[in-house]
Write a protein that holds these residues in place. Sequence first.
Motif, PDB file in Angstrom:
ATOM      1  N   SER A  54       0.839  -1.202   0.000  1.00 11.00           N
ATOM      2  CA  SER A  54       0.000   0.000   0.000  1.00 11.00           C
ATOM      3  C   SER A  54       0.876   1.256   0.000  1.00 11.00           C
ATOM      4  CB  SER A  54      -0.914  -0.002   1.227  1.00 11.00           C
ATOM      5  OG  SER A  54      -1.630   1.200   1.321  1.00 11.00           O
ATOM      6  N   THR A  58       3.506   7.413   2.365  1.00 16.73           N
ATOM      7  CA  THR A  58       3.584   6.339   3.360  1.00 16.73           C
ATOM      8  C   THR A  58       3.484   4.999   2.646  1.00 16.73           C
ATOM      9  OG1 THR A  58       2.516   7.737   5.024  1.00 16.73           O
ATOM     10  CG2 THR A  58       2.581   5.354   5.444  1.00 16.73           C
ATOM     11  N   SER A  63       3.306   0.875   3.323  1.00 15.24           N
ATOM     12  CA  SER A  63       3.021  -0.066   4.403  1.00 15.24           C
ATOM     13  C   SER A  63       2.655  -1.426   3.850  1.00 15.24           C
ATOM     14  CB  SER A  63       1.890   0.460   5.293  1.00 15.24           C
ATOM     15  OG  SER A  63       0.715   0.662   4.546  1.00 15.24           O
ATOM     16  N   SER A  64       3.060  -2.463   4.581  1.00 17.30           N
ATOM     17  CA  SER A  64       2.729  -3.842   4.240  1.00 17.30           C
ATOM     18  C   SER A  64       2.764  -4.659   5.514  1.00 17.30           C
ATOM     19  CB  SER A  64       3.711  -4.405   3.214  1.00 17.30           C
ATOM     20  OG  SER A  64       3.337  -5.725   2.840  1.00 17.30           O
ATOM     21  N   TYR A  83       5.857  -5.606   8.003  1.00 15.33           N
ATOM     22  CA  TYR A  83       6.971  -4.705   7.732  1.00 15.33           C
ATOM     23  C   TYR A  83       6.761  -3.385   8.474  1.00 15.33           C
ATOM     24  CZ  TYR A  83       8.394  -7.857   4.001  1.00 15.33           C
ATOM     25  OH  TYR A  83       8.809  -8.954   3.299  1.00 15.33           O
ATOM     26  N   THR A  84       7.863  -2.696   8.725  1.00 12.10           N
ATOM     27  CA  THR A  84       7.796  -1.371   9.349  1.00 12.10           C
ATOM     28  C   THR A  84       7.405  -0.341   8.298  1.00 12.10           C
ATOM     29  OG1 THR A  84       9.522  -1.991  10.915  1.00 12.10           O
ATOM     30  CG2 THR A  84       9.086   0.366  10.624  1.00 12.10           C
ATOM     31  N   ASP A  85       6.400   0.512   8.616  1.00  9.70           N
ATOM     32  CA  ASP A  85       5.982   1.552   7.684  1.00  9.70           C
ATOM     33  C   ASP A  85       7.146   2.486   7.369  1.00  9.70           C
ATOM     34  OD1 ASP A  85       3.547   0.407   7.855  1.00  9.70           O
ATOM     35  OD2 ASP A  85       2.546   2.073   8.872  1.00  9.70           O
ATOM     36  N   GLU A  86       7.179   2.911   6.122  1.00 10.11           N
ATOM     37  CA  GLU A  86       8.207   3.851   5.667  1.00 10.11           C
ATOM     38  C   GLU A  86       7.517   5.138   5.242  1.00 10.11           C
ATOM     39  OE1 GLU A  86      12.265   4.840   4.675  1.00 10.11           O
ATOM     40  OE2 GLU A  86      11.467   3.029   5.620  1.00 10.11           O
ATOM     41  N   LYS A  87       7.969   6.290   5.819  1.00 10.96           N
ATOM     42  CA  LYS A  87       7.378   7.586   5.482  1.00 10.96           C
ATOM     43  C   LYS A  87       8.457   8.545   5.000  1.00 10.96           C
ATOM     44  CE  LYS A  87       3.460   7.388   8.708  1.00 10.96           C
ATOM     45  NZ  LYS A  87       2.716   8.093   9.770  1.00 10.96           N
ATOM     46  N   LEU A 115      11.719  -1.941   2.338  1.00 10.09           N
ATOM     47  CA  LEU A 115      10.996  -2.163   3.588  1.00 10.09           C
ATOM     48  C   LEU A 115      11.720  -3.208   4.429  1.00 10.09           C
ATOM     49  CD1 LEU A 115       7.226  -2.196   2.559  1.00 10.09           C
ATOM     50  CD2 LEU A 115       8.652  -0.296   3.322  1.00 10.09           C
ATOM     51  N   SER A 121       9.220  -5.952  10.498  1.00 12.40           N
ATOM     52  CA  SER A 121       8.927  -5.402  11.813  1.00 12.40           C
ATOM     53  C   SER A 121       9.450  -6.324  12.896  1.00 12.40           C
ATOM     54  CB  SER A 121       7.413  -5.193  11.970  1.00 12.40           C
ATOM     55  OG  SER A 121       6.735  -6.404  11.780  1.00 12.40           O
TER      56      SER A 121
END
Length: 761
Positions: free
Chosen positions: A18, A49, A51-52, A55-59, A74, A77
């Motif tokens: 996403s 942003t 996100s999956s 995994y840790t969100d990346e912004k 990514l 997590s």
Amino acid sequence: MKGRIFDADTKLPMSGVSVTLSPSNRQTMTDGHGYFSFRELCAGSVEITVSSLGYTDEKRHLQLTSNQTINFQLTHSDVVLHDVEVIGHAPTQRSTAKIISLSEQQMDESRGENLAQALSKIAGVSTLNTGSNIAKPVINGMHSNRVLIMNNGIRQEGQQWGAEHAPEIDPFTAKKLSVVKGAESVRYGADAIGGVVLVDPAPMPIDKTLGGELHAVGASNGRSGTFSGTLEGNIKKWNNLAWRAQGTYKKAGSIKTANYYLGNTGVNEIDFSTALSYNTPIAKFDAYYSHYDTELGIFTGAHIGTLEDIQAIIDNGRPFLTYDFSYDIASPRQRVKHDLAKLKAHHDFANGASLDVQYAFQRDHRQEYDIRRGDRDAIPSLNLQLTTQSMDISYDHLKSNGLRTIVGTSHIMQVNNNIPGTLTIPIIPNYDSYTGGIYGIERLVKNHYELEAGLRYDYKYFDAAGYRLDLNNPTGTEENYGQELYGGTRTFHNITGSLGAVWHPNAKWDLRSNLGLAWRPPSANELYSSGLHHGAALYEIGDDQLQSERSYKWVNSAHYEDEKWRFDIDLYGQYIHDYIYAQPSSGEFIQTVRGTFPVFRYEQSNARFWGLDLNAQYQINTQLNYHVNAAMVRAKNVSDGTYLPYIPSDRVTHGLRWEVPATNQEGTTRWTSPFIQVDHQYVARQSRYEPESDYAAPPAAYHLFNAVAGIKYKANSAHTLGMSLGVDNLTNTLYKDYMNRFRYYTHEMGRNITLRIQYIF
């Protein structure tokens, strides 16, 4: 703005990720190659942003000034969810045609069924049966050589010309079963006139050390047991190497109607498959092998010697003899082995394009055993071996302006041999076949619409040689006729095309329209068959002057979905020029040592098909769901205005599903997804038929009631146990179906209770 997203550990592109832009809150998902894009953005400050799950969100904050490219990596997590898979190089949706897949729920509730039975849960898909254990999928009234089956990306090549030749596929190898209802000859080549069946395995595991599934299915009718298991994982020493091993065993005995057994209807089946996959950031290499081995009993009462016997058993409505339950399989029977092996290489280019090269080898060995005098039952009456080699190359380029170009070429080489020693004259000759094709597809993808156009050219060379009975030269031999050499060389070629459009007016509606020009060259049996088709109990005579079928199919579809409603409706029309079919030869019969059989000759005429398919669901409340499936198809011989045989009659299936709450006093439980479902199926009598073209009128309409209940137990994040109990033909109705070729002298299966157990780890 565009970009690509990778897994930080494996460096593989990630699909289904996403990507969200703020403050506009626009959202998209990465495709099968990890790419994403946003169009028509205004200059200014934005936050992106990524996100999956797992995994840790990346912004990142960006200042948009022009078209920019940005890539992400990514990282996993801290809490690793072991049942989450990261898949690279997943195939993306590449068609505007309507593609319908069985849901995960439907797949679970179909375990233990054959391929055609599982697919019949899709509106517009039914089955053509030969007795109780042989079934072929029928899509919008078409089957056999007019329905192409893609097994793990490979054209399934067997002796599919026979109405009693079921697909040599173990459904347990599939994670996803789909049907393409359009005429898809541009993508898949000749024979895709009626539609395409897609049998797709699960993606290969990337970060799973060891996992798998175990299935056990037991059924009361036939006292059958089916066991299937899958193990898969990756090798720690080579993180990018994934593997899978799978196997299935099935045994069943005599099937029972509502009040009598059908003798010699058992099944013995052993299947297995293996797969390897090696991934790099820009490429993927796959190897796959499967072996299918089945032995099927054919109802003993189907072997009828004279027309008087046939008429007597039709008048009786059921077999004269009674049978006891048995696991033994005697003649008449079939033994079929199918081997499939493939090698595939996939490469991603820096410009977003990809190249696929795939080679496949198949060997199909079919033996059919007849009831014969003396000790010759152990000698097959039909012994065919078909060897197929194929090579497919495709180039797929998705550009930043929304244009997608797909070009490719495919080549098939086939050799069919009748193995000597049957002591009979083969129904089809030996033959060699060479096919080559080249195609191109251009697709435009925008936010609210998609357009597609495709063009293809195919060429086929066909060379056959064999011996057949000389019906004009009686010699007094055992078969009463002499033999003559026959065969010859034929070439076929054709251009096919397609036009498609998709319109997304809003988030609830999806409208599609596809126009396809398809073709199908005549098959070996239609051209050259000359002999007794043992499973069909017919003497078939081909015509070596037959021309290729040419089809024009227009499919219009509408999909709607909101909080309460979901429905799909398909309206289609199809015109086939030079439609090929087997026609009874006006009272002509032939006498052999195995009995008297009617003669069927292959002919051509123009045909018209049209119909309507409906699938709808209504969410009554959070727990209760109503669903309905309905289909109707109309088919006529345009040349003389008569009805075509073996066209499915109108049918509707509807029911209620109750998703039972599963909570304890604290509001949590490891027991999940409990449900109860009750269905009612109505199949109308086929009133559109030609009385002189069949032994008996179509059977009466019938009603069936089915029920199923199930639940899952989640031991932990990686282990799940699922159980379901189903009952088909709940009221044990005695009925016949028009699409069963043994309906003249048998009824359909009676009540059947099935227990399914699934363990995922």
